[in-house]
Design a protein around this motif. Structure first.
Motif, PDB file in Angstrom:
ATOM      1  N   MET A 197       0.859  -1.182   0.000  1.00  0.00           N
ATOM      2  CA  MET A 197       0.000   0.000   0.000  1.00  0.00           C
ATOM      3  C   MET A 197       0.896   1.234   0.000  1.00  0.00           C
ATOM      4  SD  MET A 197      -2.727  -1.271   2.825  1.00  0.00           S
ATOM      5  CE  MET A 197      -3.730  -2.728   2.563  1.00  0.00           C
ATOM      6  N   THR A 198       0.761   2.016  -1.036  1.00  0.00           N
ATOM      7  CA  THR A 198       1.597   3.202  -1.170  1.00  0.00           C
ATOM      8  C   THR A 198       0.732   4.444  -1.006  1.00  0.00           C
ATOM      9  OG1 THR A 198       2.912   2.005  -2.770  1.00  0.00           O
ATOM     10  CG2 THR A 198       3.245   4.369  -2.670  1.00  0.00           C
ATOM     11  N   GLN A 199       1.198   5.369  -0.198  1.00  0.00           N
ATOM     12  CA  GLN A 199       0.501   6.639  -0.055  1.00  0.00           C
ATOM     13  C   GLN A 199       1.547   7.735   0.067  1.00  0.00           C
ATOM     14  OE1 GLN A 199      -1.712   6.792   3.590  1.00  0.00           O
ATOM     15  NE2 GLN A 199      -0.305   5.468   4.659  1.00  0.00           N
ATOM     16  N   SER A 200       1.081   8.934   0.332  1.00  0.00           N
ATOM     17  CA  SER A 200       2.032  10.048   0.371  1.00  0.00           C
ATOM     18  C   SER A 200       3.049   9.878   1.490  1.00  0.00           C
ATOM     19  CB  SER A 200       1.275  11.369   0.523  1.00  0.00           C
ATOM     20  OG  SER A 200       0.417  11.277   1.647  1.00  0.00           O
ATOM     21  N   GLY A 201       2.624   9.246   2.581  1.00  0.00           N
ATOM     22  CA  GLY A 201       3.537   9.020   3.697  1.00  0.00           C
ATOM     23  C   GLY A 201       4.272   7.703   3.527  1.00  0.00           C
ATOM     24  N   GLY A 210      -7.921   6.082   0.931  1.00  0.00           N
ATOM     25  CA  GLY A 210      -8.147   5.145  -0.167  1.00  0.00           C
ATOM     26  C   GLY A 210      -7.766   3.715   0.182  1.00  0.00           C
ATOM     27  N   PRO A 211      -6.481   3.469   0.466  1.00  0.00           N
ATOM     28  CA  PRO A 211      -6.075   2.102   0.806  1.00  0.00           C
ATOM     29  C   PRO A 211      -6.816   1.571   2.032  1.00  0.00           C
ATOM     30  CG  PRO A 211      -4.151   3.430   0.281  1.00  0.00           C
ATOM     31  CD  PRO A 211      -5.321   4.367   0.339  1.00  0.00           C
ATOM     32  N   GLY A 212      -7.089   2.454   3.006  1.00  0.00           N
ATOM     33  CA  GLY A 212      -7.800   2.021   4.205  1.00  0.00           C
ATOM     34  C   GLY A 212      -9.211   1.576   3.876  1.00  0.00           C
ATOM     35  N   ALA A 213      -9.884   2.370   3.060  1.00  0.00           N
ATOM     36  CA  ALA A 213     -11.251   2.020   2.679  1.00  0.00           C
ATOM     37  C   ALA A 213     -11.261   0.711   1.893  1.00  0.00           C
ATOM     38  CB  ALA A 213     -11.863   3.146   1.838  1.00  0.00           C
ATOM     39  N   LEU A 214     -10.277   0.568   1.019  1.00  0.00           N
ATOM     40  CA  LEU A 214     -10.208  -0.671   0.232  1.00  0.00           C
ATOM     41  C   LEU A 214      -9.945  -1.868   1.146  1.00  0.00           C
ATOM     42  CD1 LEU A 214     -10.375  -1.458  -2.765  1.00  0.00           C
ATOM     43  CD2 LEU A 214      -7.883  -1.428  -2.807  1.00  0.00           C
ATOM     44  N   ALA A 215      -9.085  -1.677   2.144  1.00  0.00           N
ATOM     45  CA  ALA A 215      -8.805  -2.759   3.087  1.00  0.00           C
ATOM     46  C   ALA A 215     -10.060  -3.144   3.849  1.00  0.00           C
ATOM     47  CB  ALA A 215      -7.694  -2.340   4.045  1.00  0.00           C
ATOM     48  N   GLU A 245      -4.828 -17.520  -8.790  1.00  0.00           N
ATOM     49  CA  GLU A 245      -3.927 -16.392  -8.538  1.00  0.00           C
ATOM     50  C   GLU A 245      -4.636 -15.100  -8.915  1.00  0.00           C
ATOM     51  OE1 GLU A 245       0.638 -15.073  -9.681  1.00  0.00           O
ATOM     52  OE2 GLU A 245      -0.463 -16.401 -11.016  1.00  0.00           O
ATOM     53  N   ILE A 246      -4.387 -14.076  -8.123  1.00  0.00           N
ATOM     54  CA  ILE A 246      -4.941 -12.764  -8.447  1.00  0.00           C
ATOM     55  C   ILE A 246      -3.856 -11.716  -8.245  1.00  0.00           C
ATOM     56  CG2 ILE A 246      -6.696 -11.047  -7.901  1.00  0.00           C
ATOM     57  CD1 ILE A 246      -8.383 -13.289  -6.704  1.00  0.00           C
ATOM     58  N   ASN A 247      -3.601 -10.960  -9.266  1.00  0.00           N
ATOM     59  CA  ASN A 247      -2.742  -9.779  -9.150  1.00  0.00           C
ATOM     60  C   ASN A 247      -3.641  -8.574  -9.345  1.00  0.00           C
ATOM     61  OD1 ASN A 247       0.209 -10.484  -8.958  1.00  0.00           O
ATOM     62  ND2 ASN A 247      -0.442 -11.840 -10.610  1.00  0.00           N
ATOM     63  N   SER A 248      -3.743  -7.758  -8.339  1.00  0.00           N
ATOM     64  CA  SER A 248      -4.649  -6.615  -8.489  1.00  0.00           C
ATOM     65  C   SER A 248      -3.914  -5.316  -8.212  1.00  0.00           C
ATOM     66  CB  SER A 248      -5.853  -6.749  -7.545  1.00  0.00           C
ATOM     67  OG  SER A 248      -5.471  -6.468  -6.232  1.00  0.00           O
ATOM     68  N   THR A 249      -4.320  -4.303  -8.924  1.00  0.00           N
ATOM     69  CA  THR A 249      -3.736  -2.969  -8.740  1.00  0.00           C
ATOM     70  C   THR A 249      -4.862  -1.952  -8.658  1.00  0.00           C
ATOM     71  OG1 THR A 249      -1.823  -3.612 -10.058  1.00  0.00           O
ATOM     72  CG2 THR A 249      -2.159  -1.252  -9.694  1.00  0.00           C
ATOM     73  N   THR A 250      -4.808  -1.145  -7.629  1.00  0.00           N
ATOM     74  CA  THR A 250      -5.781  -0.066  -7.484  1.00  0.00           C
ATOM     75  C   THR A 250      -5.022   1.245  -7.332  1.00  0.00           C
ATOM     76  OG1 THR A 250      -7.291  -1.564  -6.347  1.00  0.00           O
ATOM     77  CG2 THR A 250      -7.735   0.788  -6.140  1.00  0.00           C
ATOM     78  N   ASN A 251      -5.301   2.178  -8.186  1.00  0.00           N
ATOM     79  CA  ASN A 251      -4.646   3.490  -8.117  1.00  0.00           C
ATOM     80  C   ASN A 251      -5.662   4.556  -7.720  1.00  0.00           C
ATOM     81  OD1 ASN A 251      -1.948   2.803  -9.037  1.00  0.00           O
ATOM     82  ND2 ASN A 251      -2.937   2.318 -10.978  1.00  0.00           N
ATOM     83  N   GLY A 303      -2.382   9.683  -5.742  1.00  0.00           N
ATOM     84  CA  GLY A 303      -1.080   9.038  -5.916  1.00  0.00           C
ATOM     85  C   GLY A 303      -0.913   7.772  -5.115  1.00  0.00           C
ATOM     86  N   SER A 304      -1.813   7.517  -4.192  1.00  0.00           N
ATOM     87  CA  SER A 304      -1.689   6.279  -3.422  1.00  0.00           C
ATOM     88  C   SER A 304      -2.176   5.092  -4.258  1.00  0.00           C
ATOM     89  CB  SER A 304      -2.478   6.378  -2.113  1.00  0.00           C
ATOM     90  OG  SER A 304      -3.830   6.668  -2.381  1.00  0.00           O
ATOM     91  N   SER A 305      -1.732   3.929  -3.865  1.00  0.00           N
ATOM     92  CA  SER A 305      -2.116   2.744  -4.620  1.00  0.00           C
ATOM     93  C   SER A 305      -2.055   1.514  -3.726  1.00  0.00           C
ATOM     94  CB  SER A 305      -1.186   2.541  -5.822  1.00  0.00           C
ATOM     95  OG  SER A 305       0.116   2.249  -5.376  1.00  0.00           O
ATOM     96  N   THR A 306      -2.743   0.500  -4.141  1.00  0.00           N
ATOM     97  CA  THR A 306      -2.679  -0.794  -3.457  1.00  0.00           C
ATOM     98  C   THR A 306      -2.406  -1.860  -4.506  1.00  0.00           C
ATOM     99  OG1 THR A 306      -4.247  -0.110  -1.744  1.00  0.00           O
ATOM    100  CG2 THR A 306      -3.936  -2.477  -2.062  1.00  0.00           C
ATOM    101  N   VAL A 307      -1.311  -2.579  -4.329  1.00  0.00           N
ATOM    102  CA  VAL A 307      -0.974  -3.668  -5.242  1.00  0.00           C
ATOM    103  C   VAL A 307      -0.993  -4.954  -4.432  1.00  0.00           C
ATOM    104  CG1 VAL A 307       0.789  -4.642  -6.759  1.00  0.00           C
ATOM    105  CG2 VAL A 307       0.459  -2.169  -6.663  1.00  0.00           C
ATOM    106  N   ARG A 308      -1.742  -5.900  -4.905  1.00  0.00           N
ATOM    107  CA  ARG A 308      -1.934  -7.117  -4.106  1.00  0.00           C
ATOM    108  C   ARG A 308      -1.715  -8.336  -4.972  1.00  0.00           C
ATOM    109  NH1 ARG A 308      -7.205  -6.453  -1.403  1.00  0.00           N
ATOM    110  NH2 ARG A 308      -6.008  -5.461   0.245  1.00  0.00           N
ATOM    111  N   HIS A 309      -0.951  -9.284  -4.444  1.00  0.00           N
ATOM    112  CA  HIS A 309      -0.727 -10.572  -5.124  1.00  0.00           C
ATOM    113  C   HIS A 309      -1.253 -11.669  -4.206  1.00  0.00           C
ATOM    114  CE1 HIS A 309       2.133 -13.930  -6.599  1.00  0.00           C
ATOM    115  NE2 HIS A 309       1.049 -13.896  -7.358  1.00  0.00           N
ATOM    116  N   SER A 310      -2.191 -12.426  -4.682  1.00  0.00           N
ATOM    117  CA  SER A 310      -2.788 -13.497  -3.873  1.00  0.00           C
ATOM    118  C   SER A 310      -2.681 -14.806  -4.633  1.00  0.00           C
ATOM    119  CB  SER A 310      -4.268 -13.206  -3.605  1.00  0.00           C
ATOM    120  OG  SER A 310      -4.447 -11.906  -3.107  1.00  0.00           O
ATOM    121  N   VAL A 311      -2.260 -15.832  -3.935  1.00  0.00           N
ATOM    122  CA  VAL A 311      -2.201 -17.171  -4.521  1.00  0.00           C
ATOM    123  C   VAL A 311      -3.078 -18.091  -3.679  1.00  0.00           C
ATOM    124  CG1 VAL A 311      -0.720 -19.144  -5.023  1.00  0.00           C
ATOM    125  CG2 VAL A 311       0.088 -16.841  -5.483  1.00  0.00           C
ATOM    126  N   LEU A 312      -4.009 -18.737  -4.315  1.00  0.00           N
ATOM    127  CA  LEU A 312      -4.978 -19.562  -3.600  1.00  0.00           C
ATOM    128  C   LEU A 312      -4.621 -21.037  -3.731  1.00  0.00           C
ATOM    129  CD1 LEU A 312      -6.483 -16.856  -4.548  1.00  0.00           C
ATOM    130  CD2 LEU A 312      -8.579 -18.113  -4.099  1.00  0.00           C
TER     131      LEU A 312
END
Lengths: 163, 499
Positions: free
Chosen positions: B101-105, B177-182, B271-277, B281-290
């Motif tokens: 999870m990337t954000q300004s901080g 953003g990332p918090g709401a998505l989480a 498998e799921i690779n997801s990207t949310t921008n 400028g913040s983003s969430t990149v997630r890699h999940s393997v089931l």
């Protein structure tokens, strides 16, 4: 072990017997030893200019041969499912002390390889370490432990056989 | 010069070398090898050329019997939706997670493992973050318990923290953003996947690949998270939590989530690779393997008491972790994530301790275990057929990669030649570098001999990470972390008294 400047034929004829002898004692299998040595020298021949320029062409071929031997023994062990044996059963060659042969066979792999390379292959401790891919300290420790085990085993046998 | 050295040098003199080829024969052998390599290259090229039409055919074919044999554009959406439905219908699965999870901080990266039960909904995840440390999170359809980070939900008589109350804390930590998505991820069923049939908006084929050893067909999928609140079987609190998070998502400039979804040929999402921008400028990149579909352990919340007796196995009674038919990727099972919180799975029952039962490894998430009459095996990768047929696990050992570990215990009743007396739990501190003839040269092994409860136990711990293509292939020393993982599983070795 040092062989810069020599041609492949000379290198091969100088090194092959000692290496084959060592691998035979390590693996207890003449066919596997012969094939492993031939395979290793074949690879050396293919890239001889590069191998010849190494500090220790013999060490390189020893490592390749030892890996090849392990691979062949592993395949044999898998086929036979002789999983608990440290080395395949083998009959000692003629003129070889069977007690010593068995004692070497009973050593753990690293100790067996170190001891055989040092005393049968006549490698230095440094070269033993290089061939086995371990530190000189570890090679020295394996040699000490191997010698100690051999001494214990050979002494026990002697005492057990005493009247 | 000692007597032993003398005798060894005698060995050199007395051993005749085997017959060896001449120099010319060595040269011929080298030439033969060159020809063979050239021929192999030609065969490989021809094989690839022959496979291309087959792959193209599969990508444009039709589905059959619920199995994915096609991925044409016209049915991609239906295939992905069916896969999501099939995965949910499995009732349980496990997920290996890697989320950034990337954000300004600060940037937060979480890696970990989750076990998901869908009926009723219950999830436990263990994640690690460099700054927050290890975090264990239990979630059901109404409450959350978090251990580590900011611990919440624990305490005498505490039923956990309401999902709605937990939201504000997550948003405060991760950003809007990332918090709401989480929070949407936590509140929607499926364990962080944000994947419900209703939410899959579009899908298009994106080629093929493998997840571990499992071939998959990939789809590029767009997700409409606003539809997650419409999913069936959500509790009121889950719907409210998702509904409360959606405006925060919009405020952060959320424009959608793009995912690449891998579906295996049995129709499961692998498998799921997801990207949310986000616009800020913040983003969430997630890699999940089931993995382990339908066979994941039962998840208990911290306020629930697992039954003391062994539950009937969900799949194979001797196997937990990844199902044999569902090979999980070799990238799974980082040491810390393979560990299970004590409340996650039912412990081995008392019946295991009866006289005459042979030693065994207890189950744990992320571990596959097999017990036979004379051996017990545990690995954090799927075990191969050798183990199941009672043989030494060489086919699994050969596949070990970095962070992979396999424990192989052979045992027999103590007799005349007994091993050193030890007590449970056995400790790897007592092990020596060792191995068996037959183990791959690039694999490092510890060996521990012990006599416990009337059993002689010969334990081998194999660690991955060596390069099998090296000349020679060198086994690296295992890290302290991977040894700790092995020790953790060794602690689950159960040894009933021998009769």
């Amino acid at each position: 072990m040092r062989g810069q400047g020599i041609d492949f034929t000379t290198f091969y004829e100088t090194e092959r017997d000692g290496m084959a002898r060592s691998l035979l004692v390590i693996g207890g299998d003449a066919e596997a030893a012969r094939d492993a040595v031939a395979e290793a020298f074949g690879r050396a021949y293919e890239r001889w200019p590069r191998v010849a320029s190494m500090d220790s062409p013999g060490g390189w071929v020893y490592r390749v041969a030892l890996n090849e031997l392990r691979r062949r023994l592993r395949r044999r062990a898998l086929e036979s499912r002789w999983l608990r044996r440290q080395r395949l059963d083998s009959i000692p060659p003629p003129d070889v002390d069977p007690e010593l042969w068995d004692a070497v066979a009973a050593l753990p792999r690293r100790q067996r390889e170190a001891v055989v390379l040092r005393y049968v292959g006549d490698l230095t401790e440094r070269d033993v370490a290089g061939v086995l891919g371990i530190s000189e300290g570890a090679a020295s420790a394996a040699l000490v432990a191997g010698r100690r085990r051999l001494a214990e085993r050979l002494t026990d046998r002697k005492e057990a056989n005493a009247p | 010069m000692t007597a032993v050295e003398d005798r060894l040098r005698d060995l050199r003199r007395s051993v005749s070398p085997p017959d060896l080829p001449t120099t010319d024969q060595v040269a011929q052998r080298a030439a033969h090898r060159r020809h063979r390599r050239r021929a192999l290259r030609v065969v490989s090229l021809l094989t690839v050329l022959a496979l291309v039409p087959l792959i193209v055919g599969r990508l444009t074919g039709d589905g059959d019997d619920g199995r994915v044999v096609s991925a044409g554009p016209r049915d991609a959406l239906a295939t992905v939706r069916a896969a999501v439905g099939r995965t949910s219908a499995a009732g349980s699965y496990e997920i290996d997670l890697d989320t950034t999870m990337t954000q300004s901080g600060p940037t937060y990266r979480f890696t970990g493992h989750a076990i998901v039960n869908l009926d009723p909904y219950a999830m436990v995840s263990e994640t690690n973050n460099p700054s927050l440390g290890a975090i264990t999170t239990h979630v059901n359809s109404t409450h959350v318990w978090q251990l580590g980070g900011a611990t919440v939900g624990y305490g005498p008589g505490t039923p956990g923290l309401s999902l709605a109350d937990y939201s504000s804390q997550v948003v405060g930590t991760l950003g809007r953003g990332p918090g709401a998505l989480a929070m949407i991820s936590l509140a929607s069923r499926g364990g962080y996947l944000n994947l419900e049939e209703e939410a899959v908006a579009t899908a298009a084929p994106a080629g093929t690949g493998t997840v571990g050893d499992v071939p998959v067909i990939y789809f590029d999928v767009s997700i409409d998270v606003t539809r997650l609140a419409d999913a069936p079987n959500l509790s009121d609190i889950q719907r409210q939590t998702i509904a409360a998070a959606l405006p925060l998502l919009e405020d952060s400039g959320y424009s959608g989530t793009s995912e690449r979804v891998g579906v295996d040929d049995t129709g499961y999402v692998r498998e799921i690779n997801s990207t949310t921008n986000f616009d800020d400028g913040s983003s969430t990149v997630r890699h999940s393997v089931l993995s382990n579909f339908g066979c994941a352990p039962k998840v208990y919340m911290p306020n629930e008491t697992p039954p003391t007796a062994t539950e009937p196995g969900r799949c194979d009674t001797t196997t937990t972790g990844s199902a044999s038919s569902a090979a999980s990727p070799t990238t799974t099972g980082s040491p810390s994530t393979a560990a299970s919180p004590s409340t996650t799975t039912a412990p081995p029952g008392d019946s295991e301790a009866s006289c005459g039962t042979s030693p065994y490894f207890g189950p744990a998430p992320g571990w596959e275990i097999v017990r036979s009459g004379a051996s017990a095996t545990a690995a954090n990768i799927p075990l191969g057929p050798n183990t199941r047929s009672g043989d030494a696990p060489w086919d699994t050992v050969e596949r070990l990669e970095e962070t992979d570990v396999l424990l192989y215990a052979m045992f027999w009743p103590a007799g005349n030649a007994d091993l050193p007396l030890r007590e449970l739990p056995l400790s790897l501190d007592d092990a020596q570098p060792g191995g068996l003839e037959g183990q791959p040269d690039n694999i490092y092994a510890d060996r521990l001999l012990a006599q416990v409860e009337g059993w002689n136990i010969d334990l081998l711990v194999f660690y991955g990470g060596g390069d099998p293509r090296g000349v020679p292939p060198m086994p690296p020393e295992p890290s302290a972390e991977i040894r700790a993982t092995a020790q953790e599983q060794l602690g689950r070795l159960g040894v009933p008294p021998a009769c």
